[in-house]
Design a protein around this motif. Structure first.
Motif, PDB file in Angstrom:
ATOM      1  N   SER A 170       0.825  -1.203   0.000  1.00 14.45           N
ATOM      2  CA  SER A 170       0.000   0.000   0.000  1.00 14.45           C
ATOM      3  C   SER A 170       0.859   1.252   0.000  1.00 14.45           C
ATOM      4  O   SER A 170       1.961   1.267   0.549  1.00 14.45           O
ATOM      5  CB  SER A 170      -0.922   0.017   1.224  1.00 14.45           C
ATOM      6  OG  SER A 170      -1.690   1.201   1.264  1.00 14.45           O
ATOM      7  N   ASN A 171       0.342   2.274  -0.643  1.00 18.19           N
ATOM      8  CA  ASN A 171       0.918   3.611  -0.592  1.00 18.19           C
ATOM      9  C   ASN A 171      -0.244   4.572  -0.445  1.00 18.19           C
ATOM     10  O   ASN A 171      -0.745   5.129  -1.423  1.00 18.19           O
ATOM     11  CB  ASN A 171       1.714   3.900  -1.874  1.00 18.19           C
ATOM     12  CG  ASN A 171       2.537   5.173  -1.761  1.00 18.19           C
ATOM     13  OD1 ASN A 171       2.286   6.005  -0.889  1.00 18.19           O
ATOM     14  ND2 ASN A 171       3.511   5.321  -2.636  1.00 18.19           N
ATOM     15  N   PRO A 172      -0.732   4.760   0.785  1.00 16.15           N
ATOM     16  CA  PRO A 172      -1.971   5.508   1.014  1.00 16.15           C
ATOM     17  C   PRO A 172      -1.976   6.920   0.446  1.00 16.15           C
ATOM     18  O   PRO A 172      -3.010   7.391  -0.033  1.00 16.15           O
ATOM     19  CB  PRO A 172      -2.099   5.529   2.536  1.00 16.15           C
ATOM     20  CG  PRO A 172      -1.325   4.336   2.995  1.00 16.15           C
ATOM     21  CD  PRO A 172      -0.176   4.229   2.042  1.00 16.15           C
ATOM     22  N   THR A 173      -0.830   7.620   0.494  1.00 16.62           N
ATOM     23  CA  THR A 173      -0.804   9.008   0.018  1.00 16.62           C
ATOM     24  C   THR A 173      -1.042   9.096  -1.490  1.00 16.62           C
ATOM     25  O   THR A 173      -1.433  10.155  -1.991  1.00 16.62           O
ATOM     26  CB  THR A 173       0.541   9.672   0.348  1.00 16.62           C
ATOM     27  OG1 THR A 173       1.601   8.920  -0.249  1.00 16.62           O
ATOM     28  CG2 THR A 173       0.740   9.745   1.852  1.00 16.62           C
ATOM     29  N   GLU A 174      -0.800   7.994  -2.194  1.00 13.27           N
ATOM     30  CA  GLU A 174      -1.052   7.966  -3.634  1.00 13.27           C
ATOM     31  C   GLU A 174      -2.294   7.147  -3.972  1.00 13.27           C
ATOM     32  O   GLU A 174      -2.582   6.883  -5.147  1.00 13.27           O
ATOM     33  CB  GLU A 174       0.166   7.406  -4.372  1.00 13.27           C
ATOM     34  CG  GLU A 174       1.410   8.278  -4.220  1.00 13.27           C
ATOM     35  CD  GLU A 174       2.570   7.788  -5.054  1.00 13.27           C
ATOM     36  OE1 GLU A 174       2.383   6.855  -5.857  1.00 13.27           O
ATOM     37  OE2 GLU A 174       3.678   8.351  -4.908  1.00 13.27           O
ATOM     38  N   GLY A 175      -3.020   6.724  -2.944  1.00 16.29           N
ATOM     39  CA  GLY A 175      -4.242   5.980  -3.177  1.00 16.29           C
ATOM     40  C   GLY A 175      -4.015   4.599  -3.767  1.00 16.29           C
ATOM     41  O   GLY A 175      -4.882   4.067  -4.473  1.00 16.29           O
ATOM     42  N   TYR A 186      -3.546   0.646  -3.223  1.00 13.48           N
ATOM     43  CA  TYR A 186      -3.777  -0.470  -2.304  1.00 13.48           C
ATOM     44  C   TYR A 186      -3.836  -1.736  -3.147  1.00 13.48           C
ATOM     45  O   TYR A 186      -4.543  -1.778  -4.166  1.00 13.48           O
ATOM     46  CB  TYR A 186      -5.099  -0.298  -1.557  1.00 13.48           C
ATOM     47  CG  TYR A 186      -5.219   1.015  -0.826  1.00 13.48           C
ATOM     48  CD1 TYR A 186      -4.812   1.141   0.493  1.00 13.48           C
ATOM     49  CD2 TYR A 186      -5.749   2.132  -1.471  1.00 13.48           C
ATOM     50  CE1 TYR A 186      -4.924   2.355   1.163  1.00 13.48           C
ATOM     51  CE2 TYR A 186      -5.855   3.350  -0.803  1.00 13.48           C
ATOM     52  CZ  TYR A 186      -5.442   3.459   0.507  1.00 13.48           C
ATOM     53  OH  TYR A 186      -5.542   4.658   1.162  1.00 13.48           O
TER      54      TYR A 186
END
Length: 214
Positions: A149-154, A156
């Motif tokens: 995941s990379n939440p800041t880039e949306g 998942y």
């Protein structure tokens, strides 16, 4: 890609160290295409919230499933690994109720119990993704999936990694998921998960590599 390295450890620092060594050794002759850093999410769950790899075989049975046997003596002890990176639409997924999510996966979300046949639809992931031989016996692979995941880039997703003594088993599973070959029902999970890559590799034994060197 031509080369695939599957690095696992209980500490991320060890993964980093080995990846750095490999890159240093190979950088004159190769270039990186992709790197995905997975992690263990709670008790072996995917980002979607369900336990992943529940039906994975263990110990001696796993060896029978993952390693090439006498049927292909030249490649004895090796394995075929298929990798595929999936991105999940979490907004759509979270828009479902827990009961609706469970029918997509085919299992209970919190206790990981399989849904009964009278409740579970034929499009459920744990139905549509199965493969069987001519006698109706289920064929299995060894999964080593990891969430990322990379939440800041949306971003998942799930990085699918499946080891098998024959790629035909994995290939049949994929055909059932995407084309609905066995049941006529495609995998409902694909409404929320999109594959963005896919590659097949052969994993050689040390003896196999030594023979190539000689």
């Amino acid at each position: 890609g031509d080369l695939f390295f599957h690095i696992r450890a209980n500490q991320m620092a060890i993964c980093y160290e080995l990846a750095s060594i490999l890159h240093e050794q190979l950088k004159q002759d190769t270039y990186p295409i992709s790197e995905t850093k997975g992690f263990r999410y709670f008790d072996g769950r995917a980002i979607l919230g369900f336990v992943d790899g529940t039906e994975n075989p263990e110990h001696e049975i796993a060896k029978e499933i993952a390693y090439v046997g006498q049927e292909d003596a030249e490649f004895l002890g090796g394995s075929y690994v298929f990798i595929q990176k999936y991105l999940h639409n979490m907004e759509m997924w979270k828009g479902l109720t827990t009961e609706e999510q469970e029918k997509v996966i085919g299992r209970k979300k919190y206790d990981d119990v399989e849904l009964g046949d009278d409740v579970k639809p034929q499009s459920a992931h744990n139905v549509a993704s199965k493969a069987h031989d001519a006698d109706g016996n289920e064929l299995k692979i060894l999964r080593a999936n990891m969430p990322f995941s990379n939440p800041t880039e949306g971003e998942y997703g799930t990085f699918f990694i499946g080891y098998s003594r024959s790629f035909n088993i994995t290939k049949t599973m994929l055909e059932n998921m995407f084309l609905g070959k066995e049941t006529g029902h495609v995998d409902r999970l694909l409404d929320f998960s999109t594959p963005v890559s896919g590659s097949l590799f052969f994993v050689p034994t040390f003896d196999f590599l030594e023979d190539l060197g000689e």
